[in-house]
Scaffold this motif. Structure first.
Motif, PDB file in Angstrom:
ATOM      1  N   GLY A  56       0.778  -1.224   0.000  1.00 40.15           N
ATOM      2  CA  GLY A  56       0.000   0.000   0.000  1.00 40.15           C
ATOM      3  C   GLY A  56       0.813   1.280   0.000  1.00 40.15           C
ATOM      4  N   PRO A  57       0.128   2.412  -0.207  1.00 47.76           N
ATOM      5  CA  PRO A  57       0.810   3.699  -0.401  1.00 47.76           C
ATOM      6  C   PRO A  57       1.488   4.268   0.839  1.00 47.76           C
ATOM      7  CG  PRO A  57      -1.571   3.995  -0.337  1.00 47.76           C
ATOM      8  CD  PRO A  57      -1.335   2.523  -0.365  1.00 47.76           C
ATOM      9  N   ALA A  58       1.136   3.797   2.023  1.00 46.76           N
ATOM     10  CA  ALA A  58       1.794   4.312   3.225  1.00 46.76           C
ATOM     11  C   ALA A  58       3.281   3.992   3.236  1.00 46.76           C
ATOM     12  CB  ALA A  58       1.122   3.752   4.478  1.00 46.76           C
ATOM     13  N   VAL A  59       3.671   2.912   2.547  1.00 52.74           N
ATOM     14  CA  VAL A  59       5.074   2.480   2.582  1.00 52.74           C
ATOM     15  C   VAL A  59       5.675   2.314   1.189  1.00 52.74           C
ATOM     16  CG1 VAL A  59       4.901   1.370   4.839  1.00 52.74           C
ATOM     17  CG2 VAL A  59       4.330   0.055   2.779  1.00 52.74           C
ATOM     18  N   THR A  60       4.938   2.757   0.157  1.00 50.95           N
ATOM     19  CA  THR A  60       5.401   2.574  -1.228  1.00 50.95           C
ATOM     20  C   THR A  60       5.235   3.884  -1.983  1.00 50.95           C
ATOM     21  OG1 THR A  60       4.533   0.312  -1.090  1.00 50.95           O
ATOM     22  CG2 THR A  60       5.253   1.088  -3.250  1.00 50.95           C
ATOM     23  N   THR A  61       6.357   4.528  -2.338  1.00 48.27           N
ATOM     24  CA  THR A  61       6.326   5.853  -2.948  1.00 48.27           C
ATOM     25  C   THR A  61       7.045   5.856  -4.285  1.00 48.27           C
ATOM     26  OG1 THR A  61       6.243   6.996  -0.812  1.00 48.27           O
ATOM     27  CG2 THR A  61       7.051   8.267  -2.690  1.00 48.27           C
ATOM     28  N   LEU A  62       6.404   6.470  -5.264  1.00 48.32           N
ATOM     29  CA  LEU A  62       7.038   6.792  -6.535  1.00 48.32           C
ATOM     30  C   LEU A  62       7.256   8.300  -6.559  1.00 48.32           C
ATOM     31  CD1 LEU A  62       7.931   6.052  -9.464  1.00 48.32           C
ATOM     32  CD2 LEU A  62       5.567   6.465 -10.147  1.00 48.32           C
ATOM     33  N   ASP A  63       8.509   8.731  -6.508  1.00 45.26           N
ATOM     34  CA  ASP A  63       8.853  10.157  -6.491  1.00 45.26           C
ATOM     35  C   ASP A  63       9.640  10.464  -7.756  1.00 45.26           C
ATOM     36  OD1 ASP A  63       9.736  12.732  -6.078  1.00 45.26           O
ATOM     37  OD2 ASP A  63      10.414  12.395  -4.024  1.00 45.26           O
ATOM     38  N   ALA A  64       9.017  11.229  -8.657  1.00 45.33           N
ATOM     39  CA  ALA A  64       9.632  11.511  -9.958  1.00 45.33           C
ATOM     40  C   ALA A  64      10.252  12.895 -10.034  1.00 45.33           C
ATOM     41  CB  ALA A  64       8.588  11.353 -11.057  1.00 45.33           C
ATOM     42  N   THR A  65      10.409  13.558  -8.907  1.00 49.13           N
ATOM     43  CA  THR A  65      10.939  14.920  -8.921  1.00 49.13           C
ATOM     44  C   THR A  65      12.305  14.968  -9.603  1.00 49.13           C
ATOM     45  OG1 THR A  65       9.749  15.454  -6.895  1.00 49.13           O
ATOM     46  CG2 THR A  65      11.606  16.876  -7.472  1.00 49.13           C
ATOM     47  N   ARG A  66      12.373  15.809 -10.645  1.00 50.31           N
ATOM     48  CA  ARG A  66      13.598  16.026 -11.424  1.00 50.31           C
ATOM     49  C   ARG A  66      14.095  14.747 -12.097  1.00 50.31           C
ATOM     50  NH1 ARG A  66      14.123  19.178  -6.984  1.00 50.31           N
ATOM     51  NH2 ARG A  66      15.354  17.606  -5.871  1.00 50.31           N
ATOM     52  N   LYS A  67      13.182  13.820 -12.383  1.00 51.56           N
ATOM     53  CA  LYS A  67      13.560  12.604 -13.089  1.00 51.56           C
ATOM     54  C   LYS A  67      13.102  12.684 -14.548  1.00 51.56           C
ATOM     55  CE  LYS A  67      15.444  10.826  -9.515  1.00 51.56           C
ATOM     56  NZ  LYS A  67      16.928  10.736  -9.463  1.00 51.56           N
ATOM     57  N   PRO A  68      13.964  12.310 -15.489  1.00 45.86           N
ATOM     58  CA  PRO A  68      13.616  12.409 -16.910  1.00 45.86           C
ATOM     59  C   PRO A  68      12.652  11.304 -17.347  1.00 45.86           C
ATOM     60  CG  PRO A  68      15.779  11.435 -16.648  1.00 45.86           C
ATOM     61  CD  PRO A  68      15.334  11.844 -15.262  1.00 45.86           C
ATOM     62  N   CYS A  69      12.142  11.461 -18.564  1.00 42.77           N
ATOM     63  CA  CYS A  69      11.119  10.549 -19.086  1.00 42.77           C
ATOM     64  C   CYS A  69      11.732   9.348 -19.785  1.00 42.77           C
ATOM     65  CB  CYS A  69      10.252  11.270 -20.113  1.00 42.77           C
ATOM     66  SG  CYS A  69       9.441  12.751 -19.530  1.00 42.77           S
ATOM     67  N   PRO A  70      11.176   8.165 -19.578  1.00 42.08           N
ATOM     68  CA  PRO A  70      11.508   7.042 -20.466  1.00 42.08           C
ATOM     69  C   PRO A  70      11.005   7.352 -21.876  1.00 42.08           C
ATOM     70  CG  PRO A  70      10.432   6.281 -18.454  1.00 42.08           C
ATOM     71  CD  PRO A  70      10.267   7.760 -18.492  1.00 42.08           C
ATOM     72  N   THR A  71      11.692   6.837 -22.866  1.00 39.92           N
ATOM     73  CA  THR A  71      11.299   7.066 -24.253  1.00 39.92           C
ATOM     74  C   THR A  71      10.269   6.023 -24.682  1.00 39.92           C
ATOM     75  OG1 THR A  71      13.105   5.696 -25.080  1.00 39.92           O
ATOM     76  CG2 THR A  71      13.555   8.051 -24.777  1.00 39.92           C
ATOM     77  N   SER A  72       9.870   6.090 -25.945  1.00 37.48           N
ATOM     78  CA  SER A  72       8.774   5.245 -26.420  1.00 37.48           C
ATOM     79  C   SER A  72       9.143   3.764 -26.493  1.00 37.48           C
ATOM     80  CB  SER A  72       8.302   5.717 -27.792  1.00 37.48           C
ATOM     81  OG  SER A  72       9.363   5.703 -28.733  1.00 37.48           O
ATOM     82  N   ASP A  73      10.430   3.410 -26.333  1.00 40.16           N
ATOM     83  CA  ASP A  73      10.768   1.979 -26.303  1.00 40.16           C
ATOM     84  C   ASP A  73      10.638   1.394 -24.898  1.00 40.16           C
ATOM     85  OD1 ASP A  73      13.015   2.837 -24.905  1.00 40.16           O
ATOM     86  OD2 ASP A  73      14.472   2.032 -26.328  1.00 40.16           O
ATOM     87  N   TYR A  74      10.323   2.244 -23.898  1.00 36.89           N
ATOM     88  CA  TYR A  74      10.101   1.852 -22.504  1.00 36.89           C
ATOM     89  C   TYR A  74      11.372   1.400 -21.780  1.00 36.89           C
ATOM     90  CZ  TYR A  74       5.301   1.951 -24.094  1.00 36.89           C
ATOM     91  OH  TYR A  74       4.112   2.362 -24.652  1.00 36.89           O
ATOM     92  N   CYS A  75      12.491   1.385 -22.460  1.00 32.11           N
ATOM     93  CA  CYS A  75      13.722   0.836 -21.877  1.00 32.11           C
ATOM     94  C   CYS A  75      14.860   1.844 -21.841  1.00 32.11           C
ATOM     95  CB  CYS A  75      14.169  -0.397 -22.658  1.00 32.11           C
ATOM     96  SG  CYS A  75      12.910  -1.698 -22.741  1.00 32.11           S
ATOM     97  N   THR A  76      14.649   3.028 -22.415  1.00 36.45           N
ATOM     98  CA  THR A  76      15.692   4.046 -22.493  1.00 36.45           C
ATOM     99  C   THR A  76      15.201   5.320 -21.818  1.00 36.45           C
ATOM    100  OG1 THR A  76      16.352   3.131 -24.626  1.00 36.45           O
ATOM    101  CG2 THR A  76      17.209   5.310 -24.065  1.00 36.45           C
ATOM    102  N   ILE A  77      16.073   5.976 -21.098  1.00 35.17           N
ATOM    103  CA  ILE A  77      15.731   7.251 -20.471  1.00 35.17           C
ATOM    104  C   ILE A  77      16.096   8.376 -21.415  1.00 35.17           C
ATOM    105  CG2 ILE A  77      16.122   8.756 -18.494  1.00 35.17           C
ATOM    106  CD1 ILE A  77      14.621   6.150 -17.876  1.00 35.17           C
ATOM    107  N   GLY A  78      15.140   9.275 -21.663  1.00 37.42           N
ATOM    108  CA  GLY A  78      15.344  10.360 -22.611  1.00 37.42           C
ATOM    109  C   GLY A  78      16.052  11.557 -22.013  1.00 37.42           C
ATOM    110  N   ALA A  79      16.150  12.606 -22.812  1.00 35.20           N
ATOM    111  CA  ALA A  79      16.896  13.799 -22.418  1.00 35.20           C
ATOM    112  C   ALA A  79      16.034  14.851 -21.723  1.00 35.20           C
ATOM    113  CB  ALA A  79      17.557  14.413 -23.650  1.00 35.20           C
TER     114      ALA A  79
END
Length: 310
Positions: A56-79
């Motif tokens: 559950g969310p009390a102990v599981t966090t996704l924090d994307a602050t200042r994180k770049p986007c994955p590209t359309s192949d889902y396996c590469t991080i974009g610029a």
């Protein structure tokens, strides 16, 4: 984030990143069981992917602050230097799901069609209909030193065809403390913001049920040359196909703020570059509106709309 290496995806040696797991099963789909922890990443979800926390969310966090986007192949991080925390593109279809995760971010995506707006700091849904349930979508703030048009601090939903709209199911979430508040505009270039908690675009729909939509903010009443509507939810959907219109039912709207109108809910209209204004649509029933604040319409502001309110 303390996981050493990348992991192998087994129960004894799990992947360290959610996106790594998505990449591993993108061809076949499947369920990703997310263990407790803080995941410092932005993710892009394809079809038949169920992302479900084990505890559950009390102990599981996704924090994307200042994180770049994955590209359309889902396996590469974009610029691109920052992104929506969770992106459901059209390839996600109607079979993907995210459940039981605390989602937070500062930044947001960019409207790729026009490159004029910052959108969806928390979750960006474009052309797909995922299920978003039992999450805490909290503290997502759209930010940019240059953009003056913001949509959907917590969740942004848009499509390309109102005759076949994306219609995500957003249910039993806590949507709290999300902000869409651009810088001051000028006398020749206004700044605009729509949907502190959720924005439903003019070519989109949604089923929004049983959520707590709390203390979200759109705009700032002290700022100059700024227009801001829909502290909790802004609905501009023009979808008129029977059974596909937005449904906003059984939610608690409390403590939301809009600099201008519709602190809880704003029912806006689609204003094309040329042509007649198209009213928003939807069914709004059995919601509770409590202590929401705006200049116009603390609970609900009604613009050009054909929505049904019960």
């Amino acid at each position: 984030d303390d996981c050493a290496g990348t992991g192998t995806g087994t129960q004894g040696n799990p992947y360290c990143k959610i996106q790594t797991a998505i990449c591993a099963i993108k061809a076949t789909g499947g369920t990703i069981n997310v263990l407790p922890g803080t995941y410092l990443e932005a993710i892009r979800v394809t079809a038949n992917i169920n992302i479900i926390s084990t505890d559950g969310p009390a102990v599981t966090t996704l924090d994307a602050t200042r994180k770049p986007c994955p590209t359309s192949d889902y396996c590469t991080i974009g610029a691109q230097p920052n992104c929506s925390a969770v992106y459901f593109p059209s390839a996600a279809g109607s079979t993907s799901r995210i459940e039981g995760i605390r989602i937070t971010n500062t930044g947001g995506g960019i409207d790729q069609a026009t490159d004029l707006a910052k959108i969806g700091a928390g979750i960006l849904v474009f052309g797909s209909s995922p299920t978003i349930t039992r999450n805490e979508i909290v503290g997502n703030t759209i930010s940019s030193p240059t953009y003056k048009l913001y949509y959907g601090g917590g969740i942004y939903i848009q499509g390309s065809n109102p005759a076949a709209p994306p219609r995500p199911v957003i249910t039993t979430n806590l949507i709290q403390g999300n902000v869409a508040d651009p810088v001051n505009g000028t006398s020749t270039a206004n700044s605009d913001a729509f949907g502190g908690g959720i924005y439903i675009g003019f070519n989109a729909s949604a089923v929004i049920t049983g959520n707590t939509i709390k203390a979200n903010r759109v705009g700032d009443p002290t700022k100059t040359f700024q227009t801001s509507n829909g502290g909790g939810v802004d609905d501009t959907s023009r979808v008129s196909v029977t059974g596909l219109e937005p449904k906003i039912s059984g939610n608690l709207f409390t403590g939301n703020l809009a600099g201008d109108s519709g602190a809880g809910l704003s029912l806006d209209e689609y204003i094309p570059g040329a042509g007649a204004v198209e009213p928003s649509r939807g069914t709004i029933d059995n919601n509770i509106f409590d202590t929401n604040t705006a200049d116009y319409g603390g609970a609900i502001d009604v613009g050009e709309t054909l929505a049904k309110i019960y």
